[in-house]
Design a protein around this motif. Structure first.
Motif, mmCIF file in Angstrom:
data_model
loop_
_atom_site.group_PDB
_atom_site.id
_atom_site.type_symbol
_atom_site.label_atom_id
_atom_site.label_comp_id
_atom_site.label_asym_id
_atom_site.label_seq_id
_atom_site.Cartn_x
_atom_site.Cartn_y
_atom_site.Cartn_z
ATOM 1 N N ARG A 18 -68.743 -27.203 -54.846
ATOM 2 C CA ARG A 18 -68.846 -25.850 -54.296
ATOM 3 C C ARG A 18 -69.916 -25.094 -55.057
ATOM 4 N NH1 ARG A 18 -64.709 -20.665 -53.706
ATOM 5 N NH2 ARG A 18 -64.898 -20.699 -51.461
ATOM 6 N N VAL A 55 -70.388 -20.927 -50.732
ATOM 7 C CA VAL A 55 -69.822 -19.574 -50.628
ATOM 8 C C VAL A 55 -70.902 -18.622 -51.093
ATOM 9 C CG1 VAL A 55 -68.721 -19.829 -52.888
ATOM 10 C CG2 VAL A 55 -67.931 -18.050 -51.356
ATOM 11 N N ASN A 77 -68.093 -20.852 -46.570
ATOM 12 C CA ASN A 77 -67.155 -19.751 -46.747
ATOM 13 C C ASN A 77 -67.939 -18.450 -46.716
ATOM 14 O OD1 ASN A 77 -65.464 -18.053 -49.299
ATOM 15 N ND2 ASN A 77 -64.439 -18.633 -47.426
ATOM 16 N N ARG A 78 -67.618 -17.610 -45.732
ATOM 17 C CA ARG A 78 -68.228 -16.276 -45.676
ATOM 18 C C ARG A 78 -67.173 -15.280 -46.116
ATOM 19 N NH1 ARG A 78 -73.271 -15.797 -43.171
ATOM 20 N NH2 ARG A 78 -73.739 -17.385 -41.616
ATOM 21 N N GLY A 80 -64.669 -12.587 -46.649
ATOM 22 C CA GLY A 80 -64.259 -11.402 -45.903
ATOM 23 C C GLY A 80 -64.597 -11.403 -44.424
ATOM 24 N N ARG A 86 -66.731 -16.769 -38.502
ATOM 25 C CA ARG A 86 -66.778 -18.066 -39.189
ATOM 26 C C ARG A 86 -66.833 -19.201 -38.171
ATOM 27 N NH1 ARG A 86 -63.334 -17.099 -44.688
ATOM 28 N NH2 ARG A 86 -63.195 -14.854 -44.533
ATOM 29 N N SER A 99 -64.220 -22.591 -44.310
ATOM 30 C CA SER A 99 -63.009 -22.466 -45.115
ATOM 31 C C SER A 99 -62.554 -21.014 -45.102
ATOM 32 C CB SER A 99 -63.260 -22.932 -46.554
ATOM 33 O OG SER A 99 -64.153 -22.051 -47.197
ATOM 34 N N VAL A 100 -61.263 -20.826 -45.347
ATOM 35 C CA VAL A 100 -60.709 -19.480 -45.483
ATOM 36 C C VAL A 100 -59.880 -19.447 -46.756
ATOM 37 C CG1 VAL A 100 -60.670 -18.797 -43.061
ATOM 38 C CG2 VAL A 100 -58.777 -20.109 -43.983
ATOM 39 N N GLY A 101 -59.977 -18.359 -47.477
ATOM 40 C CA GLY A 101 -59.216 -18.205 -48.702
ATOM 41 C C GLY A 101 -58.065 -17.243 -48.520
ATOM 42 N N TYR A 129 -54.702 -12.531 -58.145
ATOM 43 C CA TYR A 129 -54.837 -12.799 -59.586
ATOM 44 C C TYR A 129 -53.674 -12.222 -60.395
ATOM 45 C CZ TYR A 129 -59.589 -12.975 -57.677
ATOM 46 O OH TYR A 129 -60.676 -13.196 -56.899
ATOM 47 N N TYR A 136 -48.155 -14.560 -53.164
ATOM 48 C CA TYR A 136 -48.479 -15.987 -53.058
ATOM 49 C C TYR A 136 -47.463 -16.744 -52.204
ATOM 50 C CZ TYR A 136 -52.330 -15.553 -56.254
ATOM 51 O OH TYR A 136 -53.536 -15.196 -56.800
HETATM 52 C C1 LIG Z 1 -56.674 -14.998 -55.833
HETATM 53 C C2 LIG Z 1 -58.008 -15.676 -55.625
HETATM 54 C C3 LIG Z 1 -58.381 -16.751 -56.434
HETATM 55 C C4 LIG Z 1 -59.614 -17.379 -56.247
HETATM 56 N N1 LIG Z 1 -59.954 -18.434 -57.061
HETATM 57 C C5 LIG Z 1 -61.142 -19.043 -56.871
HETATM 58 C C6 LIG Z 1 -61.519 -20.147 -57.698
HETATM 59 O O1 LIG Z 1 -60.798 -20.525 -58.611
HETATM 60 N N2 LIG Z 1 -62.702 -20.752 -57.461
HETATM 61 C C7 LIG Z 1 -63.539 -20.330 -56.455
HETATM 62 O O2 LIG Z 1 -64.605 -20.918 -56.274
HETATM 63 N N3 LIG Z 1 -63.203 -19.299 -55.667
HETATM 64 C C8 LIG Z 1 -62.041 -18.655 -55.845
HETATM 65 N N4 LIG Z 1 -61.710 -17.592 -55.059
HETATM 66 C C9 LIG Z 1 -62.640 -17.159 -54.004
HETATM 67 C C10 LIG Z 1 -62.218 -17.752 -52.683
HETATM 68 O O3 LIG Z 1 -62.313 -19.152 -52.699
HETATM 69 C C11 LIG Z 1 -63.080 -17.221 -51.531
HETATM 70 O O4 LIG Z 1 -64.425 -17.581 -51.721
HETATM 71 C C12 LIG Z 1 -62.962 -15.723 -51.438
HETATM 72 O O5 LIG Z 1 -61.589 -15.364 -51.369
HETATM 73 C C13 LIG Z 1 -63.702 -15.131 -50.235
HETATM 74 O O6 LIG Z 1 -63.436 -15.827 -49.067
HETATM 75 P P1 LIG Z 1 -62.247 -15.496 -48.037
HETATM 76 O O7 LIG Z 1 -62.654 -14.252 -47.285
HETATM 77 O O8 LIG Z 1 -62.194 -16.731 -47.183
HETATM 78 O O9 LIG Z 1 -61.006 -15.284 -48.829
HETATM 79 C C14 LIG Z 1 -60.486 -16.948 -55.220
HETATM 80 C C15 LIG Z 1 -60.107 -15.855 -54.413
HETATM 81 C C16 LIG Z 1 -58.882 -15.225 -54.623
HETATM 82 C C17 LIG Z 1 -58.517 -14.056 -53.719
#
Ligand SMILES: Cc1cc2nc3c(=O)[nH]c(=O)nc-3n(C[C@H](O)[C@H](O)[C@H](O)COP(=O)(O)O)c2cc1C
Length: 149
Positions: A18, A55, A77-78, A80, A86, A99-101, A129, A136
């Motif tokens: 990544r 990302v 990964n975009r 937000g 996406r 991907s989605v986080g 965090y 979670y």
């Molecule tokens: C609680 C939390 C923990 C995350 N931990 C990591 C991490 O350990 N490594 C990483 O590359 N990105 C981490 N991210 C970033 C996510 O992988 C992702 O890129 C970010 O949330 C934005 O994308 P989204 O809109 O799909 O969530 C984390 C995001 C959150 C909210």
């Protein structure tokens, strides 16, 4: 006890990487992202990794450049972005997979919700965090009769 040792030649295909070109978090500053990431992705390309996950892929010009340099699966990964935005990245060929986080965090049944066009729970940044289970493991599924968190 039965052990299994992966053949060395298969190992790269079980590894993805990544990268975050131009990641603005935590005072990280990179001014030469086109040169730097083109060189890096070009050097990684022959390794036959399982995927490249980008990302903060930078501008679409950089994304296109990295896409053309990467011979394998490209995941994007975009941060937000709406799911529909996406999905367009895949439909229009900018990525193979998205991907989605946080939406996956907030929706334990995300795949089912997408399949049935159900509304999505909004992620709560206050619980990111946090170090505990809150945010979670306690988001409700769409069918959860117990309702709100
Ligand atoms: C609680 C939390 C923990 C995350 N931990 C990591 C991490 O350990 N490594 C990483 O590359 N990105 C981490 N991210 C970033 C996510 O992988 C992702 O890129 C970010 O949330 C934005 O994308 P989204 O809109 O799909 O969530 C984390 C995001 C959150 C909210």
């Amino acid at each position: 006890m039965v052990g299994y040792v992966w053949p060395l030649e298969d190992s790269a295909g079980r590894t993805g990487i990544r990268l975050s070109p131009g990641n603005p978090y935590n005072d990280i500053r990179e001014d030469d992202v086109h040169t730097l990431y083109s060189a890096l992705v070009g050097a990684l390309a022959p390794l036959d990794l399982a995927y490249l996950h980008l990302v903060h892929a930078g501008d679409d010009g950089l994304l296109g450049t990295l896409r053309s340099l990467w011979p394998g699966t490209l995941m994007l990964n975009r941060p937000g972005a709406e799911l529909s935005t996406r999905a367009r990245d895949v439909a229009e060929g900018r990525a193979d997979v998205i991907s989605v986080g946080t939406l996956a965090l907030a929706n334990p049944d995300l795949v089912d919700r997408i399949g049935s066009s159900a509304p999505l729970n909004s992620p709560d940044p206050a619980t990111f965090y946090g170090g505990g289970a809150s945010g979670y493991t306690d988001y409700p599924t769409h069918g959860d009769a117990r309702g709100a968190r």
